[in-house]
Design a protein around this motif. Structure first.
Motif, PDB file in Angstrom:
ATOM      1  N   LEU A 394      -5.788   6.027  -8.488  1.00 42.53           N
ATOM      2  CA  LEU A 394      -6.222   4.719  -8.327  1.00 42.53           C
ATOM      3  C   LEU A 394      -5.789   4.337  -7.075  1.00 42.53           C
ATOM      4  CD1 LEU A 394      -7.044   1.972  -9.447  1.00 42.53           C
ATOM      5  CD2 LEU A 394      -4.669   1.588 -10.058  1.00 42.53           C
ATOM      6  N   TYR A 395      -7.093   4.041  -6.109  1.00 41.42           N
ATOM      7  CA  TYR A 395      -6.856   3.443  -5.074  1.00 41.42           C
ATOM      8  C   TYR A 395      -6.756   1.965  -4.845  1.00 41.42           C
ATOM      9  CZ  TYR A 395      -8.010   8.005  -2.915  1.00 41.42           C
ATOM     10  OH  TYR A 395      -8.021   9.178  -2.466  1.00 41.42           O
ATOM     11  N   THR A 396      -5.638   1.378  -4.657  1.00 39.46           N
ATOM     12  CA  THR A 396      -5.076   0.125  -4.740  1.00 39.46           C
ATOM     13  C   THR A 396      -5.951  -0.846  -3.790  1.00 39.46           C
ATOM     14  OG1 THR A 396      -3.084   0.258  -3.320  1.00 39.46           O
ATOM     15  CG2 THR A 396      -3.070   0.856  -5.293  1.00 39.46           C
ATOM     16  N   GLY A 397      -6.192  -0.282  -2.332  1.00 42.21           N
ATOM     17  CA  GLY A 397      -6.686  -1.119  -1.501  1.00 42.21           C
ATOM     18  C   GLY A 397      -5.434  -2.053  -0.720  1.00 42.21           C
ATOM     19  N   ASP A 398      -4.366  -1.612  -0.930  1.00 40.98           N
ATOM     20  CA  ASP A 398      -3.109  -2.006  -0.378  1.00 40.98           C
ATOM     21  C   ASP A 398      -2.592  -1.194   0.745  1.00 40.98           C
ATOM     22  OD1 ASP A 398      -2.476  -4.559  -1.329  1.00 40.98           O
ATOM     23  OD2 ASP A 398      -1.886  -3.651  -3.253  1.00 40.98           O
ATOM     24  N   LEU A 399      -2.231  -1.489   1.975  1.00 37.43           N
ATOM     25  CA  LEU A 399      -1.818  -0.667   2.943  1.00 37.43           C
ATOM     26  C   LEU A 399      -0.201  -0.815   2.892  1.00 37.43           C
ATOM     27  CD1 LEU A 399      -3.798  -2.050   5.984  1.00 37.43           C
ATOM     28  CD2 LEU A 399      -3.980  -0.013   4.806  1.00 37.43           C
ATOM     29  N   ALA A 400       0.318   0.476   2.696  1.00 38.08           N
ATOM     30  CA  ALA A 400       1.654   0.701   2.833  1.00 38.08           C
ATOM     31  C   ALA A 400       2.376   1.694   3.501  1.00 38.08           C
ATOM     32  CB  ALA A 400       2.031   0.878   1.050  1.00 38.08           C
ATOM     33  N   CYS A 401       3.699   1.963   3.458  1.00 37.28           N
ATOM     34  CA  CYS A 401       4.399   3.041   3.896  1.00 37.28           C
ATOM     35  C   CYS A 401       5.587   3.415   3.091  1.00 37.28           C
ATOM     36  CB  CYS A 401       4.642   2.809   5.455  1.00 37.28           C
ATOM     37  SG  CYS A 401       6.075   1.772   5.792  1.00 37.28           S
ATOM     38  N   GLN A 402       6.010   4.506   3.300  1.00 43.27           N
ATOM     39  CA  GLN A 402       7.184   5.059   2.415  1.00 43.27           C
ATOM     40  C   GLN A 402       8.399   5.503   3.586  1.00 43.27           C
ATOM     41  OE1 GLN A 402       6.465   8.394  -0.116  1.00 43.27           O
ATOM     42  NE2 GLN A 402       8.243   8.135  -1.147  1.00 43.27           N
ATOM     43  N   ASP A 403       9.574   5.405   3.170  1.00 39.70           N
ATOM     44  CA  ASP A 403      10.744   5.624   3.949  1.00 39.70           C
ATOM     45  C   ASP A 403      11.283   7.077   3.277  1.00 39.70           C
ATOM     46  OD1 ASP A 403      12.502   5.238   1.838  1.00 39.70           O
ATOM     47  OD2 ASP A 403      13.175   3.258   2.711  1.00 39.70           O
ATOM     48  N   TYR A 407      11.646   4.535  -1.026  1.00 38.91           N
ATOM     49  CA  TYR A 407      11.092   3.253  -0.939  1.00 38.91           C
ATOM     50  C   TYR A 407       9.819   2.930  -0.403  1.00 38.91           C
ATOM     51  CZ  TYR A 407      16.023   2.224  -2.377  1.00 38.91           C
ATOM     52  OH  TYR A 407      17.361   2.277  -3.239  1.00 38.91           O
ATOM     53  N   PHE A 408       8.969   2.251  -1.186  1.00 40.50           N
ATOM     54  CA  PHE A 408       7.686   1.853  -0.677  1.00 40.50           C
ATOM     55  C   PHE A 408       7.808   0.503   0.053  1.00 40.50           C
ATOM     56  CE2 PHE A 408       6.798   5.255  -3.262  1.00 40.50           C
ATOM     57  CZ  PHE A 408       5.804   5.946  -2.748  1.00 40.50           C
ATOM     58  N   TYR A 409       6.834   0.020   1.119  1.00 41.93           N
ATOM     59  CA  TYR A 409       6.725  -1.046   1.570  1.00 41.93           C
ATOM     60  C   TYR A 409       5.256  -1.562   1.548  1.00 41.93           C
ATOM     61  CZ  TYR A 409      11.739  -0.374   2.937  1.00 41.93           C
ATOM     62  OH  TYR A 409      12.878   0.112   3.076  1.00 41.93           O
ATOM     63  N   ILE A 410       4.793  -2.557   1.283  1.00 40.91           N
ATOM     64  CA  ILE A 410       3.274  -3.080   1.415  1.00 40.91           C
ATOM     65  C   ILE A 410       3.353  -3.874   2.781  1.00 40.91           C
ATOM     66  CG2 ILE A 410       1.694  -4.813   0.406  1.00 40.91           C
ATOM     67  CD1 ILE A 410       2.285  -2.277  -1.296  1.00 40.91           C
ATOM     68  N   VAL A 411       2.412  -3.226   3.278  1.00 39.73           N
ATOM     69  CA  VAL A 411       2.310  -3.926   4.691  1.00 39.73           C
ATOM     70  C   VAL A 411       1.218  -5.217   4.478  1.00 39.73           C
ATOM     71  CG1 VAL A 411       1.385  -3.628   7.005  1.00 39.73           C
ATOM     72  CG2 VAL A 411       2.616  -1.682   5.880  1.00 39.73           C
ATOM     73  N   ASP A 412       0.124  -4.782   4.074  1.00 40.50           N
ATOM     74  CA  ASP A 412      -0.955  -5.795   3.558  1.00 40.50           C
ATOM     75  C   ASP A 412      -1.946  -5.199   2.822  1.00 40.50           C
ATOM     76  OD1 ASP A 412      -1.197  -8.708   3.956  1.00 40.50           O
ATOM     77  OD2 ASP A 412      -0.404  -8.463   5.716  1.00 40.50           O
ATOM     78  N   ARG A 413      -2.779  -6.308   2.467  1.00 44.69           N
ATOM     79  CA  ARG A 413      -4.156  -5.703   1.622  1.00 44.69           C
ATOM     80  C   ARG A 413      -5.002  -5.196   2.631  1.00 44.69           C
ATOM     81  NH1 ARG A 413      -5.168  -4.765  -3.177  1.00 44.69           N
ATOM     82  NH2 ARG A 413      -7.497  -5.407  -2.889  1.00 44.69           N
ATOM     83  N   LYS A 414      -5.490  -4.066   2.669  1.00 46.87           N
ATOM     84  CA  LYS A 414      -6.497  -3.320   3.392  1.00 46.87           C
ATOM     85  C   LYS A 414      -7.494  -4.289   4.009  1.00 46.87           C
ATOM     86  CE  LYS A 414      -9.054   0.868   3.845  1.00 46.87           C
ATOM     87  NZ  LYS A 414      -9.385   2.070   2.929  1.00 46.87           N
ATOM     88  N   LYS A 415      -8.143  -5.142   3.155  1.00 50.48           N
ATOM     89  CA  LYS A 415      -9.102  -6.123   3.324  1.00 50.48           C
ATOM     90  C   LYS A 415      -8.647  -7.445   4.205  1.00 50.48           C
ATOM     91  CE  LYS A 415      -9.937  -6.473  -1.016  1.00 50.48           C
ATOM     92  NZ  LYS A 415     -10.519  -6.789  -2.167  1.00 50.48           N
ATOM     93  N   ASP A 416      -7.293  -7.469   4.196  1.00 51.12           N
ATOM     94  CA  ASP A 416      -6.735  -8.962   5.022  1.00 51.12           C
ATOM     95  C   ASP A 416      -6.190  -8.203   6.204  1.00 51.12           C
ATOM     96  OD1 ASP A 416      -7.108 -10.440   2.799  1.00 51.12           O
ATOM     97  OD2 ASP A 416      -5.362 -10.171   1.914  1.00 51.12           O
TER      98      ASP A 416
END
Length: 517
Positions: A394-403, A407-416
């Motif tokens: 499932l492609y969420t459309g959310d921009l994120a990174c992982q350490d 642990y995951f971190y949401i950076v922002d919505r791809k569209k935002d």
């Protein structure tokens, strides 16, 4: 297994354990299970069959739970809808979902009457009222809708035995309509396996047991509450304290009176709890865990809440298409502020580039999810389904990174994402800075067209008083952000537009900008 029959199993284990408390009423697991069975039998007596769609237009109440579990037990597909929606919003969802029955309250009867001619597929309106349907509008009620009316009690007391059905885990259980950012909402089809597995895995990850007492203040028609604060506690035999709606005073009172152990809310709720004049740390002394979701929680708010009430806040992440939870901050390891935590059991999260290739730790990409909780697809929307469900992910459309600790971190919505002169600006990063200002209560950041840089950063701010100026806020940001991330302009609002769960509606702010331009 499905959540409805899991309730029956729990009732056989702890029949006399209290399942819920609501205002001055309560019910044991045996009573709740029997009520769900009677409601299911009532639906069958009206001729409804496996696979038919039934809409729930109800606020938080025991009737919502009985209708949900009863309808699922009868093999129907449940369509939970926000009862505060406008007539047009309700009409679209009821038509698009091919609903055949509607469970609602008598206060919505005028709305139902006004649209029932446009809903030929709806054969039954079930009213949650102690009175007969004609008690309020007997001489004015349209005959064509009066013939379709039943009361909740009439249905639950039909006396017919339940015809038990074989329900497949791949059968659709619920269709949830997402709020969407543009156009009409999409109907997310969740299967019995989706719903059951997510509740089971959340219970395991958050160590929820039958000794927990949870405050259910989020709206039940929303997937956050439906799974985390309804299905999950009932699955493990916990007790639910149902609040009709969110109220800081009632939350504190419920926590103190019932010695609640778990509370869940969106960031806005936590902000209101801190601001409440009667807030006392002692009110939350029995609470072992607070859960935050629905929107990113500002780090400053999270820390302030924990320091005020001496309780851990576990932020998580989810979306309707994933039933909804994919991540939570773990309880057996450090909670990382600003993180959505780690993958819950049986769910895999991954960060990929535009080609769908997994990228290195620390790099920003799109968050994709795989697991038994991922939806079946969007109802009657095969192209939209194919766009987000690819190769089992499932492609969420959310921009994120992982350490490097998972642990995951949401950076922002791809569209935002805002592009200022070719540089990426993530709204959440700017919002975090704004929330740290002692004079700012709420903030939201959007990108607006700019003739020189393509886009510019616009901040919407709600302040505690009225002393702040745009220049003061920009100066504050300049000391903490690189120049291209600093808001080029600031608009002051009395409040930010929000949906029923308290999530800030960026699309409403965008529409406001478009009108001004």
């Amino acid at each position: 297994m499905n959540v409805s029959w899991a309730l029956e199993e729990m009732a056989s284990i702890q029949a006399n354990k209290r399942a819920y408390a609501f205002l001055n009423t309560s019910a044991t697991y045996q009573e709740l299970n029997e009520n769900a069975t009677r409601f299911a039998a009532g639906l069958q007596s009206l001729g409804f069959q496996k696979g038919d769609h039934i809409a729930l237009l109800l606020d938080n109440s025991p009737q919502f739970i009985v209708s949900l579990y009863g309808a699922l037990r009868a093999g129907l597909i449940v369509v939970p809808i926000n009862p505060a929606y406008t007539r047009n919003e309700l009409l679209y969802i009821l038509q698009n979902s091919d609903t055949k029955a509607v469970v609602t309250t008598d206060k919505l009867l005028p709305v139902m009457e006004s649209m029932h001619q446009e809903l030929p597929s709806v054969s039954q309106f079930i009213l949650c009222t102690s009175d007969h349907p004609f008690a309020h509008k007997s001489d004015k009620l349209d005959l064509s809708i009066s013939l379709k009316l039943k009361t909740f009690s009439e249905l639950a007391e039909c006396g017919n035995p339940l015809c038990r059905l074989d329900l497949c885990e791949a059968d659709t259980a619920v269709i949830l309509y997402t709020s969407g950012t543009t156009g009409h909402p999409k109907g997310v089809m969740l299967t019995h396996k989706n719903m059951y597995s997510n509740a089971r895995d959340i219970a395991e990850y958050l160590s929820m047991t039958n000794s927990d007492i949870v405050i259910t203040a989020l709206p039940m028609f929303h997937i956050f509450c439906l799974t985390v604060m309804l299905n999950t506690p009932l699955l493990c035999g916990a007790e639910i304290i149902i609040l009709p709606s969110f109220s800081p005073n009632e939350v504190f009172q419920a926590a103190k009176e019932h010695k609640a152990t778990v509370f869940a809310g969106v960031p806005t709720m936590y902000s209101f709890l801190i601001q409440h004049s009667k807030a006392q740390p002692a009110d939350f002394s029995s609470v072992r865990l607070c859960i935050s979701g629905g929107a990113p929680m500002p780090v400053s708010l999270l820390k302030q809440f924990e320091e005020t009430f001496y309780v851990r806040v576990s932020e998580g992440y989810g979306l309707s298409e994933a039933s909804p939870v994919t991540c939570f901050n773990p309880l057996d390891r450090p909670r990382k502020a600003g993180s959505i935590g780690c993958s819950i059991p049986n769910v895999e999260n991954k960060i990929v580039n535009e080609l769908g290739e997994e990228i290195a730790l620390g790099q920003v990409g799109e968050l994709i999810v795989r697991g038994p909780n991922v939806m079946k697809g969007y109802y009657k929307m095969p192209e939209e389904t194919a766009a987000v469900l690819r190769d089992g992910w499932l492609y969420t459309g959310d921009l994120a990174c992982q350490d490097d600790e998972g642990y995951f971190y949401i950076v922002d919505r791809k569209k935002d994402l805002i592009l200022v002169g070719g540089y990426n600006v993530y709204p959440r990063e700017v919002e975090e800075v704004l929330y740290e200002h002692p004079g700012i209560r709420e903030a939201a950041v959007l990108g607006v067209p700019d003739p020189d840089y393509g886009e510019a950063v616009l901040a919407f701010v709600v302040q505690y008083g009225d002393s702040l100026t745009e220049e003061e806020i920009r100066t504050y940001c300049k000391e903490r952000l690189v120049s291209y991330k600093v808001p080029s302009s600031v608009e002051f609002l009395k409040e930010l537009p929000k949906n029923t769960t308290g999530k800030i509606l960026r699309r409403s702010l965008k529409k406001q900008i478009e009108k001004q331009r």
